[in-house]
Design a protein around this motif. Structure first.
Motif, short mmCIF file in Angstrom:
data_model
loop_
_atom_site.label_atom_id
_atom_site.label_comp_id
_atom_site.label_asym_id
_atom_site.label_seq_id
_atom_site.Cartn_x
_atom_site.Cartn_y
_atom_site.Cartn_z
N GLY A 1 116.75 -25.17 35.87
CA GLY A 1 115.67 -24.21 35.72
C GLY A 1 115.73 -23.39 34.46
N SER A 2 116.66 -23.73 33.57
CA SER A 2 116.84 -22.96 32.33
C SER A 2 115.88 -23.40 31.22
CB SER A 2 118.28 -23.09 31.82
OG SER A 2 119.20 -22.51 32.70
N VAL A 3 115.65 -22.49 30.29
CA VAL A 3 114.93 -22.79 29.05
C VAL A 3 115.87 -22.48 27.89
CG1 VAL A 3 113.02 -22.14 27.54
CG2 VAL A 3 112.64 -22.34 30.00
N VAL A 4 116.02 -23.43 26.98
CA VAL A 4 116.90 -23.25 25.82
C VAL A 4 116.04 -23.26 24.56
CG1 VAL A 4 118.85 -24.17 24.52
CG2 VAL A 4 118.77 -24.46 27.01
N VAL A 5 116.16 -22.19 23.78
CA VAL A 5 115.40 -22.08 22.54
C VAL A 5 116.37 -22.00 21.36
CG1 VAL A 5 113.73 -20.72 21.23
CG2 VAL A 5 113.55 -20.85 23.72
N PHE A 6 116.19 -22.88 20.40
CA PHE A 6 117.03 -22.87 19.19
C PHE A 6 116.32 -22.09 18.09
CE2 PHE A 6 118.69 -26.39 21.59
CZ PHE A 6 120.06 -26.35 21.34
N GLU A 7 117.07 -21.26 17.38
CA GLU A 7 116.53 -20.50 16.25
C GLU A 7 117.12 -20.96 14.92
OE1 GLU A 7 115.80 -16.52 15.97
OE2 GLU A 7 114.75 -16.33 17.88
N SER A 8 118.20 -21.69 14.96
CA SER A 8 118.89 -22.13 13.74
C SER A 8 117.98 -23.00 12.88
CB SER A 8 120.15 -22.91 14.10
OG SER A 8 120.98 -22.16 14.96
N THR A 9 118.04 -22.80 11.57
CA THR A 9 117.22 -23.59 10.65
C THR A 9 117.75 -25.02 10.55
OG1 THR A 9 116.76 -21.62 9.35
CG2 THR A 9 116.32 -23.74 8.31
N VAL A 10 116.87 -25.98 10.84
CA VAL A 10 117.27 -27.38 10.85
C VAL A 10 116.14 -28.23 10.28
CG1 VAL A 10 118.85 -27.20 12.81
CG2 VAL A 10 116.41 -27.62 13.22
N TYR A 11 116.42 -29.49 10.00
CA TYR A 11 115.33 -30.37 9.59
C TYR A 11 114.60 -30.87 10.84
CZ TYR A 11 118.91 -33.98 10.55
OH TYR A 11 119.88 -34.75 11.14
N PRO A 12 113.34 -31.27 10.71
CA PRO A 12 112.56 -31.71 11.87
C PRO A 12 113.25 -32.83 12.64
CG PRO A 12 111.13 -31.41 9.98
CD PRO A 12 112.53 -31.28 9.47
N GLY A 13 113.41 -32.61 13.94
CA GLY A 13 114.01 -33.62 14.80
C GLY A 13 115.36 -33.24 15.37
N VAL A 14 116.02 -32.27 14.78
CA VAL A 14 117.38 -31.91 15.21
C VAL A 14 117.40 -31.41 16.65
CG1 VAL A 14 119.30 -30.30 14.88
CG2 VAL A 14 118.34 -31.50 12.92
N THR A 15 116.47 -30.53 16.99
CA THR A 15 116.46 -29.95 18.34
C THR A 15 116.39 -31.04 19.41
OG1 THR A 15 115.40 -27.93 17.54
CG2 THR A 15 115.26 -28.38 19.91
N GLU A 16 115.46 -31.97 19.25
CA GLU A 16 115.24 -33.00 20.27
C GLU A 16 116.20 -34.18 20.16
OE1 GLU A 16 110.45 -32.85 20.76
OE2 GLU A 16 111.27 -32.64 18.74
N GLU A 17 116.57 -34.53 18.92
CA GLU A 17 117.36 -35.74 18.71
C GLU A 17 118.87 -35.51 18.65
OE1 GLU A 17 115.62 -37.30 15.16
OE2 GLU A 17 113.59 -37.23 16.02
N VAL A 18 119.27 -34.29 18.32
CA VAL A 18 120.71 -33.97 18.19
C VAL A 18 121.17 -33.03 19.31
CG1 VAL A 18 122.51 -32.95 16.74
CG2 VAL A 18 120.67 -34.31 15.70
N CYS A 19 120.44 -31.95 19.51
CA CYS A 19 120.88 -30.93 20.46
C CYS A 19 120.66 -31.34 21.92
CB CYS A 19 120.16 -29.61 20.19
SG CYS A 19 120.49 -28.94 18.54
N VAL A 20 119.51 -31.90 22.22
CA VAL A 20 119.22 -32.26 23.61
C VAL A 20 120.23 -33.25 24.19
CG1 VAL A 20 117.58 -33.50 25.09
CG2 VAL A 20 116.77 -31.68 23.59
N PRO A 21 120.59 -34.34 23.48
CA PRO A 21 121.60 -35.25 24.04
C PRO A 21 122.93 -34.56 24.36
CG PRO A 21 120.45 -36.31 22.23
CD PRO A 21 120.02 -34.86 22.23
N ILE A 22 123.32 -33.59 23.53
CA ILE A 22 124.56 -32.86 23.78
C ILE A 22 124.42 -32.00 25.03
CG2 ILE A 22 126.15 -31.11 22.88
CD1 ILE A 22 125.45 -32.08 20.05
N LEU A 23 123.30 -31.31 25.15
CA LEU A 23 123.05 -30.49 26.33
C LEU A 23 123.08 -31.33 27.60
CD1 LEU A 23 120.14 -28.21 25.01
CD2 LEU A 23 122.47 -27.47 25.53
N GLU A 24 122.44 -32.50 27.54
CA GLU A 24 122.38 -33.38 28.71
C GLU A 24 123.77 -33.92 29.07
OE1 GLU A 24 117.90 -35.28 28.72
OE2 GLU A 24 119.43 -36.27 27.50
#
Length: 436
Positions: free
Chosen positions: A117-140
């Motif tokens: 039920g959580s929501v995770v918001v990233f604020e760090s400056t990254v290139y397009p795609g990092v949040t979904e392609e790099v961070c999400v797999p780690i979270l999962e």
């Protein structure tokens, strides 16, 4: 009742992962409205916050003493929150490729403590795609949860300007994004609690990521143009600042000035964008050209210091030189990615070991990152040249008699990088004055 309503009713908490120049002010702002957990791996920093000290000087000791933020370095306490904001730095490696280790590490820590039920918001400056392609797999992987089913993600790039008392979290319009409309609505409403300027709902997470990375790239390119003009006009014997003051009388002339471009945003973000472009087979032309110019400006300043010493018949090797200011920008203690260190390194190539004074800088950080130790400005005397490198208020307010005391015998060589002093006044009194 949705997550936003529960947060407002203090039934659920918000966590802030990363309590530096960006994260800490965000945590303090939210704590005025809701329950906040402030997490950082740096136990020494957490201890300072708990004792009511603001090492960043972003909000001040009094605000830290009065905040209700629960400061902790115990990652398990993140399980008490359901809305998480990740605000960790995203630096570059020595070869200028993105260093995603901080954001990956934060994702791992959060993933281990993520609840359904959580929501995770990233604020760090990254290139397009990092949040979904790099961070999400780690979270999962770390949580065993499924993104889109058990938790949601969003992205809201930081726009806080360290050391700036006017452009703050509350006064800068906030870009927000989410993986779906429901998440976007939740993220937008949560940020609207503290952002008085309102929010801009981006079409997608990648759009929000791209918007952030081009904001600073655009500024970097414009400053690079000014730096190139400065090099050209110096060769022509024309004062760059005088030229810009004249050109600035036109209504649509852009108000940029030459300078050293460092810090954890402008000097870094363009490399994130060009890195991704390279992956896709496109080699940047304008962006990287601007970066090369700006990266070389510290060396350029040092070279002109040496040239001016020669001009006034002073020996270069073992010349006594003082540098006033070491942080990456004025009125801010942050020394990360400062370009002043480039001046120091280049001067050492000429056999010069400069003394450095900076009353604003984080001395411990400077020692750790660069091996630099500061000297009290009151102890500086008998200099051959002085480089006023950072426009701290303390330096801007220096009178000529105070600057006179820094020098020894002979012609005084003064390099005023930001052009904060009155050029004619100093040249009239016999100074060898130079600025970008």
């Amino acid at each position: 009742m949705g997550l936003y309503e529960k947060i407002v009713n203090r039934e659920e908490k918000l966590s802030l992962i990363g309590l530096g120049y960006v994260g800490m002010p965000i945590a303090v702002a939210f704590a005025k409205k809701i329950e906040v957990i402030g997490f950082d791996l740096n136990t020494a920093k957490i201890d300072l916050y708990k004792s009511g000290v603001d090492p960043t000087k972003e909000v001040g000791d009094e605000a830290i003493q009065n905040t209700t933020v629960h400061f902790t370095s115990n990652e398990s306490e993140l399980r008490e929150a359901k809305f998480h904001i990740v605000a960790v730095p995203t630096p570059v490696n020595e070869d200028h490729t993105p260093d995603l280790s901080p954001v990956k590490g934060a994702s791992s820590i959060l993933g281990r403590n993520l609840v359904k039920g959580s929501v995770v918001v990233f604020e760090s400056t990254v290139y397009p795609g990092v949040t979904e392609e790099v961070c999400v797999p780690i979270l999962e992987k770390e949580s065993g949860l499924k993104c889109g089913v058990d938790f949601k993600i969003g992205y809201s790039p930081e726009r806080i300007n360290p050391g700036d008392r006017i452009h703050r979290l509350e006064t800068i319009k906030k870009i927000v994004s989410g993986m779906d409309e429901e998440t976007l609505d939740t993220v937008a409403k949560v940020y609207e609690l503290v952002v008085e300027a309102g929010v801009h709902r981006a079409e997608s997470i990648k759009v929000a990521e791209a918007a952030k990375v081009i904001e600073n790239s655009q500024r970097d390119i414009n400053i690079a143009f000014m730096n190139e003009l400065s090099i050209i006009f110096n060769k022509m014997g024309i004062d760059t600042q005088a030229v810009l003051n004249a050109a600035g009388t036109k209504w649509n002339f852009l108000n940029f000035y030459p300078g050293l471009v460092g810090g954890h945003c402008i000097g870094v973000d363009p490399y994130y964008l060009t890195y991704k472009a390279e992956e896709l087979g496109y080699h940047s032309q304008i962006i990287l050209s601007g970066r090369r110019i700006n990266d070389d400006m510290g060396k350029y300043v040092a070279e002109n210091c040496v040239k001016n010493l020669i001009k006034v018949d002073k020996a270069v090797r073992n010349a006594k030189i003082a540098i006033l200011g070491f942080t990456f920008k004025e009125n801010c203690p942050d020394t990360r990615n400062t370009k002043i260190i480039d001046i120091v390194h280049e001067l050492k190539e000429y056999g010069i070991d400069p003394v450095i004074a900076d009353p604003e800088a984080d001395a411990e950080e400077a020692k750790k990152l660069y091996g630099v130790e500061f000297t009290e400005i009151s102890c500086i005397k008998d200099m051959d040249a002085v480089i006023l490198a950072v426009a701290h208020k303390e330096f801007e307010n220096l009178q000529m008699d105070s600057i006179d005391k820094l020098f020894g015998r002979g012609k005084k060589v003064l390099l005023d990088i930001k052009g904060v002093l009155n050029r004619k006044e100093y040249e009239t009194t016999g100074y060898e004055y130079w600025r970008l």
